[in-house]
Motif scaffolding. Structure first.
Motif, mmCIF file in Angstrom:
data_model
loop_
_atom_site.group_PDB
_atom_site.id
_atom_site.type_symbol
_atom_site.label_atom_id
_atom_site.label_comp_id
_atom_site.label_asym_id
_atom_site.label_seq_id
_atom_site.Cartn_x
_atom_site.Cartn_y
_atom_site.Cartn_z
ATOM 1 N N LYS A 173 -40.310 -54.457 -49.702
ATOM 2 C CA LYS A 173 -41.546 -54.532 -50.478
ATOM 3 C C LYS A 173 -42.534 -53.428 -50.105
ATOM 4 O O LYS A 173 -43.352 -53.011 -50.908
ATOM 5 N N LYS A 174 -42.451 -52.980 -48.858
ATOM 6 C CA LYS A 174 -43.456 -52.021 -48.381
ATOM 7 C C LYS A 174 -43.233 -50.622 -48.935
ATOM 8 O O LYS A 174 -42.133 -50.270 -49.341
ATOM 9 N N ASP A 175 -44.297 -49.827 -48.889
ATOM 10 C CA ASP A 175 -44.156 -48.405 -49.166
ATOM 11 C C ASP A 175 -43.802 -47.714 -47.869
ATOM 12 O O ASP A 175 -44.458 -47.932 -46.846
ATOM 13 N N ILE A 176 -42.762 -46.931 -47.943
ATOM 14 C CA ILE A 176 -42.287 -46.258 -46.733
ATOM 15 C C ILE A 176 -42.166 -44.764 -47.008
ATOM 16 O O ILE A 176 -41.733 -44.349 -48.080
ATOM 17 N N ARG A 177 -42.556 -43.959 -46.011
ATOM 18 C CA ARG A 177 -42.350 -42.513 -46.062
ATOM 19 C C ARG A 177 -41.383 -42.137 -44.941
ATOM 20 O O ARG A 177 -41.376 -42.768 -43.890
ATOM 21 N N PHE A 178 -40.611 -41.093 -45.213
ATOM 22 C CA PHE A 178 -39.532 -40.735 -44.288
ATOM 23 C C PHE A 178 -39.791 -39.381 -43.635
ATOM 24 O O PHE A 178 -40.205 -38.434 -44.313
ATOM 25 N N ILE A 179 -39.543 -39.341 -42.355
ATOM 26 C CA ILE A 179 -39.726 -38.094 -41.603
ATOM 27 C C ILE A 179 -38.454 -37.803 -40.817
ATOM 28 O O ILE A 179 -37.877 -38.710 -40.203
ATOM 29 N N ALA A 180 -38.016 -36.560 -40.859
ATOM 30 C CA ALA A 180 -36.898 -36.133 -40.024
ATOM 31 C C ALA A 180 -37.412 -35.115 -39.013
ATOM 32 O O ALA A 180 -38.157 -34.207 -39.371
ATOM 33 N N PHE A 181 -37.040 -35.307 -37.763
ATOM 34 C CA PHE A 181 -37.380 -34.344 -36.706
ATOM 35 C C PHE A 181 -36.104 -33.646 -36.265
ATOM 36 O O PHE A 181 -35.118 -34.304 -35.936
ATOM 37 N N ALA A 182 -36.142 -32.327 -36.264
ATOM 38 C CA ALA A 182 -35.020 -31.576 -35.717
ATOM 39 C C ALA A 182 -35.579 -30.317 -35.088
ATOM 40 O O ALA A 182 -36.728 -29.957 -35.323
ATOM 41 N N SER A 183 -34.764 -29.652 -34.298
ATOM 42 C CA SER A 183 -35.200 -28.376 -33.747
ATOM 43 C C SER A 183 -34.514 -27.243 -34.505
ATOM 44 O O SER A 183 -33.814 -27.492 -35.482
ATOM 45 N N ASP A 184 -34.718 -26.020 -34.030
ATOM 46 C CA ASP A 184 -34.185 -24.898 -34.801
ATOM 47 C C ASP A 184 -32.661 -24.905 -34.855
ATOM 48 O O ASP A 184 -32.077 -24.545 -35.874
ATOM 49 N N GLY A 185 -31.996 -25.336 -33.792
ATOM 50 C CA GLY A 185 -30.530 -25.396 -33.829
ATOM 51 C C GLY A 185 -30.050 -26.275 -34.959
ATOM 52 O O GLY A 185 -29.194 -25.899 -35.757
#
Lengths: 396, 316, 114, 191
Positions: free
Chosen positions: B98-110
């Motif tokens: 039901k909730k509004d969700i936003r997605f984040i991906a964390f990665a480094s340069d490799g």
């Protein structure tokens, strides 16, 4: 009531997916399984299913997206073959290690090189130790039935492990056969609703999925995972019975074809079993006690049950549709020999590689296998422990 | 932008007890990201690529994450989050979420410039909603400072070492922002944790987009780059003030430079405090610093020109 | 805190962790060679130390104001001191050896009375 | 009469040999007590390359998945293939050959060396051009096959194909009617 249809193995898999109507399918086309995501896309375009289809840019991403979706709490499926399956390989371990009950259809195919698009078991056998449940189908009907059962097996509380249902590339994937397509509603009822155990999308209860485990913990997690996989054996039996009750086709861990009193036994998996059944019937008409043990569940391998089922055999030939790659024989051969080691009646077991890269395996080739078994029993001697069927040039 | 005092009252998405090196800016960036996210409007779900940040914050049986978090492998933060996001769409449609969700991906340069580029490109092209944050520490730091395509010209790493006949990395770094611009996404930016207000602005904007967005963040690595742990933010600031790391946005294809130093510092100021560039200051290597300066100038001039021309992919 | 090493049949499936942010139970303060000491008297409450702290170790009160340092987790990187803009600096690094056996108050007096 | 028969289809990629094999299997799936299996041999052929498709018909479920076949019936969808392929390969002694051709039966027998076999000819290209406006020989050939094998009556086969086309739901009325006519004409004209 189901209805008779004339459709290919790929279409059988696609119809199973339509009826299961998973929340997410992430897939990448590869011969010979390409028609599966194609058909799914058409079903979605026609409003016959409302799955989120993620048309990824590679099989690695297909399995990655499946893992993400399954961890999120969705019911998830995919399909692949050969090099695509190989490209998923890293992620196959991760799917099973994270205990995500993803279900995959595999139109089994040869791996390069040389490039070959045709049927064999190089892909699924290469991935046999990735921790997935592996069901192998003989024909379109089984491809359909196994895919539906795989959902129930994978999602079972005691199992929660990904499962694949394989069928032979081209021999089944592209062959039109007549089989029973069950009612949508009956399939839906059979598989039931799915509730993920630790859904990532439950933001009120934040879960960490995919932590790394140092030496203090990794071993315990892997054995915990193995237990889930091993639990699948009893669940496969139960689901096979339930499926029989619901649809009239009961399934076990393996299929015993005229095996009870058989002296000469072939052990095999996949579409060659149909050809073998014809040969067995023919031999039986001529008074030869031939039989077949058809492998259905390859992982977890039900070694005790299979060893028990082979007790009457005087000689056994195991057919592997993959190169032994330097092992004493093919993977199925090794399982069977190992299973028999602990029994009193250790019949001689020989191994054949057959059908690589779509090489045709005809009744006369299977016939020659039974002739060899008969000769072994008559002479008491095994001349060749390993040989090939329909290979140009004598092997060895 | 709210005052820091207000932001400091918010529940943190990432907590202490992680095993990052002292002075590591991975967590600084993530904390600024969470501070910027408007968590009264939406919840956050995070995916991480394998790397320092991931191994340090998700070491069983501990997690430093206060939000749902998933890690699967090195090269696939983008495809993993696209699966999560597809599941969100499916389950939202069915009323199960039901909730509004936003997605984040964390990665480094490799995991972004190199092994993860294909997955990132695919996920962006498919249009999933996610903010991809690349914590760019200029090398594969998790495995011990091996060169990546983000390693700058002249940088000495364990696989592009300075030696008797070699001077470190011979190629300029990949311009990942330009690579990603070809996807014609709505929002791309480059930021630095030293300029927290700017970084937070960018995160807030990116999370407002219903589609893929990308922020390239400089992530000074005390261990790999070779500077004292207390200097991380200063090094980031020097990267900004020398225009080695311009702060800019590409909004619907239009370049907006967020910070133009009144006095653009020479690159030596940035290079000098870092062990990885120490060999550039040896006698006879002056030409390498000149080359470095030339590359930085060229990119900066090019950005200024692009800002000036003001062309967008989209109609505004 | 010593973690309890569970048996194989006691762990959650898939190495899932159900306790968000439980790394707080792992004290990285022991890694420290130096520690920051805070002087509230000169602090201008800019919160730069908070926004730049890699270890979420700047304690914050209910008004969102700097209230001290979480020595259980602070790894002693020194960024807070470096970034502190007040004149004189309201944060200073001291060797752990110097801090040993002293209360926060005692140490603060010692460092900032010079 | 046993319904067991093995059928081989020769055509060019794009002409619908595989579709014909599939359609036949679909027709058979509607009947009780008769089974079919259809498959093709796949290489990397692009449009225009010779293709071979197979249909197995049996009154028992078909289990054999090998590709090997000694056909009872060979259908040639493309007359231009005749010099290129060995029509007789594996063909049973009393086997039948149905050829899409404008030539007379005698000429075809001579051309292909089919003396001693039961040969049938039908001008499926002409029929499909007249009924469908394009040379798509596969449906008329199903009509001819029905007649030659006695698997289906004229009404059964045309009704069956029409129902399949209607079920598919993507063909206009004109095309469906054209197919019906093509099948019935070929059924009548094959000789």
């Amino acid at each position: 009531m189901g209805k008779k249809v004339a459709l290919t193995g790929n279409e059988a898999a696609a119809h199973a997916m339509r009826q299961i109507n998973p929340d997410v399918i992430a897939a990448f086309p590869i011969t010979p399984s390409t028609p599966v995501p194609q058909a799914v896309a058409q079903f979605i375009a026609d409003g016959e299913m409302d799955t989120e289809l993620v048309t990824v840019e590679s099989e690695h991403s297909a399995m990655s997206a499946c893992i993400g979706a399954a961890a999120a709490g969705a019911r998830v499926m995919t399909a692949t073959s050969a090099n695509g399956y190989a490209l998923m390989w890293e992620m196959l371990y991760i799917a099973s290690g994270m205990r995500l009950p993803i279900v995959m259809a595999v139109a089994a195919r040869a791996l390069s090189a040389p490039l070959n698009i045709h049927g064999d078991h190089s892909d699924i056998m290469g991935g046999r130790d990735t921790g997935w449940i592996q069901l192998i189908s003989e024909n379109s009907q089984e491809a359909y039935d196994n895919l539906i059962q795989a959902i129930k097996i994978a999602e079972n509380e005691k199992v929660i492990t990904p499962a694949l249902a394989a069928f032979d590339g081209f021999n089944v994937s592209h062959a039109i056969e007549i089989w029973e397509l069950e009612d949508d509603a009956a399939v839906k009822e059979f598989i039931g609703k799915y509730e993920a155990k630790f859904p990532l999308l439950n933001t009120d209860d934040p879960i960490t999925h995919g932590a790394w485990a140092p030496p203090d913990w990794y071993f315990e997690h892997k054995m915990n995972q193995l237990k889930g996989l091993l639990n699948a054996k009893d669940v496969v039996t139960q689901v096979g019975k339930d499926f029989g009750k619901a649809f009239g086709r009961e399934y076990g861990l393996y299929e015993a074809y005229k095996l009870d009193d058989a002296d000469f036994v072939v052990v095999a998996a996949g579409s060659v079993c149909g050809t073998t059944k014809d040969v067995v019937d023919n031999l039986r008409e001529n008074g030869v006690k031939a039989g077949l043990l058809k492998i259905r569940l390859f992982r977890p391998f039900p070694f005790k049950d299979i060893a028990d089922a082979l007790q009457s055999a005087k000689a056994i030939a195991v057919l592997d549709r993959v190169s032994p790659s330097g092992a004493q024989g093919g993977p199925l051969f090794n399982e069977i020999r190992s299973a028999l080691y602990d029994t009193d009646t250790r019949a001689p077991v020989i191994n054949y590689t057959y059908g690589l890269g779509g090489r045709d395996t005809q009744p006369r080739h299977i016939n020659s296998v039974y002739e060899t078994l008969k000769k072994i029993v008559d002479t008491g001697k095994v001349e060749k422990q390993f040989d090939c069927l329909n290979l140009r040039g004598a092997w060895g | 932008m709210a005052l820091l005092n207000d932001l400091a009252k918010k529940k943190e998405g990432l907590v202490s007890g992680h095993r990052l090196c002292p002075g590591c800016t991975h967590s600084v960036i993530a904390r600024q990201v969470f501070a910027a996210a408007e968590t009264d409007k939406y919840d956050i779900v995070v995916a991480a690529a394998t790397g320092c940040f991931e191994v340090s914050t998700g070491l069983y049986p501990y997690t430093s994450w206060n939000v749902p978090w998933i890690h699967t492998a090195f090269e696939n933060a983008a495809s993993t989050i696209s699966g999560v996001e597809a599941a969100y769409k499916a389950l939202k449609k069915k009323g199960k979420v039901k909730k509004d969700i936003r997605f984040i991906a964390f990665a480094s340069d490799g995991g972004t410039y190199d092994i993860g580029l294909q997955a990132l490109s695919g996920a962006i092209e498919r249009g999933h909603q996610f903010l991809y944050i690349c914590n760019d520490n200029n090398a594969y730091q998790n495995t011990g400072n091996q060169r990546s395509s983000a390693t700058p010209f002249g940088g000495s790493t364990t696989t592009s070492p300075n030696g008797k006949v070699k001077f470190g990395k011979e190629q300029p770094r990949k311009d990942i922002v330009s690579v990603l611009e070809g996807h014609h996404m709505e929002y791309i930016a480059q930021a630095s944790p030293s300029n927290w207000r700017d970084l937070m602005n960018k995160v807030k904007k990116a999370l407002d987009v219903d589609g893929p967005t990308y922020i390239n963040v400089i992530e000074p690595c005390t261990t790999g780059w070779g500077f004292p742990s207390n200097k991380a933010i200063e090094i980031a600031q020097l990267a900004v003030d020398t225009c080695v790391w311009p702060l800019y946005e590409v909004i619907k294809g239009k370049v907006v430079i967020n910070y133009k130093p009144k006095k653009k510092l020479p690159v030596e100021e940035y290079l000098k405090p870092q062990r990885r560039f120490a060999h550039l200051f040896k006698k006879g290597n002056e030409y390498l610093i000149e080359e470095f300066q030339k590359q930085v100038d060229r990119h900066w001039e090019w950005l200024l020109k692009r800002e000036e021309c003001g062309i967008s992919y989209f109609e505004d | 805190m010593a973690e309890k090493l569970l048996k194989w049949d006691e762990v959650l499936i898939g190495a899932t962790i159900k306790d968000p942010g439980n790394s707080k139970n792992y004290e990285t303060g022991s890694w420290r060679v130096e520690r920051p000491v805070w002087n509230p008297d000169t602090c201008i409450q800019c919160m730069f130390c908070w926004v730049y702290c890699p270890d979420s170790s700047i304690l914050v009160d209910e008004n969102g104001k700097m209230a001290g340092i979480d020595y259980d987790h602070c790894k002693g990187c020194g960024i807070c001191v470096e970034q502190c803009p007040s004149k004189p600096k309201s944060l200073q690094m001291v060797l752990e050896a110097q801090a040993k056996g002293k209360t926060v108050e005692e140490l603060r007096k010692e460092v900032f009375s010079k | 009469m046993s319904k067991k028969m093995d059928i081989r289809w020769h055509g060019r990629a794009g002409q619908g040999a595989v579709t014909a094999a599939k359609t036949l299997a679909e027709l058979i799936s509607q009947e009780e007590g008769i089974y079919a299996q259809g498959f093709a041999v796949y290489g990397a052929e692009k449009r225009g390359a010779p293709v071979v498709a197979f249909t197995r018909v049996n009154d028992k479920p078909i289990r054999d998945h090998s590709e090997y076949m000694e056909p009872d019936i060979v259908l040639i969808l493309d007359p231009t293939l005749m010099g290129l392929i060995d029509v007789k390969e594996g063909l049973k002694k009393d086997g039948k050959v149905i050829v899409n051709t404008a030539f007379d039966k005698e000429e075809v027998i001579k051309e292909l060396g089919l003396e001693g076999y039961e040969v049938y000819v039908v001008d499926a290209n002409k029929i499909s051009i007249e009924t469908l406006g394009r040379a798509i020989p596969n449906t008329p050939m199903i009509g001819a096959l029905a007649k030659v094998t006695g698997l289906f009556s004229k009404e059964e086969v045309s009704k069956g194909v029409v129902e399949l086309l209607e079920e598919a739901g993507k063909f206009p009325e004109k095309i469906i009617e054209g197919n019906r006519k093509a099948i019935e004409t070929a059924y009548e004209e094959v000789k």
